[in-house]
Design a protein around this motif. Sequence first.
Motif, PDB file in Angstrom:
ATOM      1  N   ILE A  87      66.850  71.519  54.953  1.00  0.00           N
ATOM      2  CA  ILE A  87      66.143  72.230  56.033  1.00  0.00           C
ATOM      3  C   ILE A  87      64.959  71.401  56.522  1.00  0.00           C
ATOM      4  N   PHE A  88      64.295  70.707  55.602  1.00  0.00           N
ATOM      5  CA  PHE A  88      63.188  69.818  55.981  1.00  0.00           C
ATOM      6  C   PHE A  88      63.665  68.752  56.962  1.00  0.00           C
ATOM      7  N   ILE A  89      64.776  68.099  56.629  1.00  0.00           N
ATOM      8  CA  ILE A  89      65.326  67.059  57.508  1.00  0.00           C
ATOM      9  C   ILE A  89      65.713  67.652  58.857  1.00  0.00           C
ATOM     10  N   LEU A  90      66.347  68.815  58.828  1.00  0.00           N
ATOM     11  CA  LEU A  90      66.788  69.475  60.061  1.00  0.00           C
ATOM     12  C   LEU A  90      65.613  69.757  60.990  1.00  0.00           C
ATOM     13  N   CYS A  91      64.569  70.374  60.459  1.00  0.00           N
ATOM     14  CA  CYS A  91      63.417  70.723  61.293  1.00  0.00           C
ATOM     15  C   CYS A  91      62.686  69.477  61.793  1.00  0.00           C
ATOM     16  N   MET A  92      62.592  68.453  60.964  1.00  0.00           N
ATOM     17  CA  MET A  92      61.933  67.217  61.380  1.00  0.00           C
ATOM     18  C   MET A  92      62.694  66.534  62.500  1.00  0.00           C
ATOM     19  N   GLN A  93      64.012  66.530  62.424  1.00  0.00           N
ATOM     20  CA  GLN A  93      64.806  65.890  63.468  1.00  0.00           C
ATOM     21  C   GLN A  93      64.692  66.644  64.791  1.00  0.00           C
ATOM     22  N   VAL A  94      64.681  67.962  64.716  1.00  0.00           N
ATOM     23  CA  VAL A  94      64.518  68.743  65.944  1.00  0.00           C
ATOM     24  C   VAL A  94      63.139  68.486  66.545  1.00  0.00           C
ATOM     25  N   ALA A  95      62.121  68.452  65.703  1.00  0.00           N
ATOM     26  CA  ALA A  95      60.761  68.212  66.184  1.00  0.00           C
ATOM     27  C   ALA A  95      60.653  66.873  66.903  1.00  0.00           C
ATOM     28  N   GLY A  96      61.375  65.868  66.389  1.00  0.00           N
ATOM     29  CA  GLY A  96      61.319  64.544  66.992  1.00  0.00           C
ATOM     30  C   GLY A  96      61.977  64.468  68.361  1.00  0.00           C
ATOM     31  N   ARG A  97      62.803  65.440  68.696  1.00  0.00           N
ATOM     32  CA  ARG A  97      63.500  65.425  69.981  1.00  0.00           C
ATOM     33  C   ARG A  97      62.842  66.335  71.016  1.00  0.00           C
ATOM     34  N   LEU A  98      61.803  67.023  70.629  1.00  0.00           N
ATOM     35  CA  LEU A  98      61.135  67.940  71.544  1.00  0.00           C
ATOM     36  C   LEU A  98      59.973  67.250  72.253  1.00  0.00           C
ATOM     37  N   THR A  99      59.862  67.511  73.540  1.00  0.00           N
ATOM     38  CA  THR A  99      58.762  66.935  74.318  1.00  0.00           C
ATOM     39  C   THR A  99      57.546  67.854  74.355  1.00  0.00           C
ATOM     40  N   ASP A 100      57.773  69.137  74.146  1.00  0.00           N
ATOM     41  CA  ASP A 100      56.675  70.099  74.118  1.00  0.00           C
ATOM     42  C   ASP A 100      55.972  69.994  72.764  1.00  0.00           C
ATOM     43  N   SER A 101      54.706  69.597  72.761  1.00  0.00           N
ATOM     44  CA  SER A 101      53.986  69.363  71.513  1.00  0.00           C
ATOM     45  C   SER A 101      53.834  70.645  70.689  1.00  0.00           C
ATOM     46  N   TRP A 102      53.691  71.798  71.370  1.00  0.00           N
ATOM     47  CA  TRP A 102      53.527  73.057  70.646  1.00  0.00           C
ATOM     48  C   TRP A 102      54.786  73.389  69.861  1.00  0.00           C
ATOM     49  N   LEU A 103      55.940  73.247  70.516  1.00  0.00           N
ATOM     50  CA  LEU A 103      57.196  73.519  69.837  1.00  0.00           C
ATOM     51  C   LEU A 103      57.454  72.505  68.727  1.00  0.00           C
ATOM     52  N   ALA A 104      57.130  71.260  68.993  1.00  0.00           N
ATOM     53  CA  ALA A 104      57.329  70.225  67.981  1.00  0.00           C
ATOM     54  C   ALA A 104      56.495  70.523  66.742  1.00  0.00           C
ATOM     55  N   ASN A 105      55.251  70.928  66.949  1.00  0.00           N
ATOM     56  CA  ASN A 105      54.382  71.255  65.813  1.00  0.00           C
ATOM     57  C   ASN A 105      54.906  72.469  65.047  1.00  0.00           C
TER      58      ASN A 105
END
Length: 230
Positions: A96-114
């Motif tokens: 789950i850690f890897i999954l969430c980190m990979q999604v965060a890396g593809r998001l341009t919205d900083s709030w969603l990424a955080n």
Amino acid sequence: MINIAHPWFYFCCALAVMLFSTLLMGAASKWFFSKDPLRRSFSILELEFPSNEHDLKSLLDGIFTLPEDAGKTVNALRKHTFLDSLLFIPATYGGIFILCMQVAGRLTDSWLANLFIFFAWAQVASALLDYIENAHILLLLKRAKERAAHPQPRQHQDDFQALKIEKPSATFIFMQWLELFKWGFALIGATIGFSALAFFWINGTYTPESLQYVFYFLGEVGLFIVIALL
């Protein structure tokens, strides 16, 4: 943010370990027996999510009122917690850690990424809480064994009824909150992570090299279902 080389490869490895350990723990749980009040099987979820403290104590004490099953049940519970601690916990929360980190890396919205980064690191807390839970289950099992070795005088039925309406102890309340946070972080992280991946696939914004891992993922889940049904 942590950049992981070949993240989907490690995610599929974590999934494989999680599914494999689930099969092993499922085999161990077939030896869980208690007398409550009749001989019956029980699941690990009954120890993790007891309805009240009295029922939990009765379930644990009931293990040692079955001389022919007590040893097998205790060994099975120890094996279950060992497999959970060694394989299931690091694989599940790590995936789950890897999954969430990979999604965060593809998001341009900083709030969603955080937000995804927060739930990625929250898996570390979930793992620690799971280890605490396993240690607590083994401690409760040890105490039940000690009570069986040094039985107390039988209480009157009215006393048992009174026990059922007693306020839960601080330890019992703490373990309930522990379960809430442990499963909450994990389920939310997995749900929003897979939902985001589905959104990327619908939009066609996935990376071509990740396509092969979709087949690995489906193959692992399919194999798990086939073996579980055998």
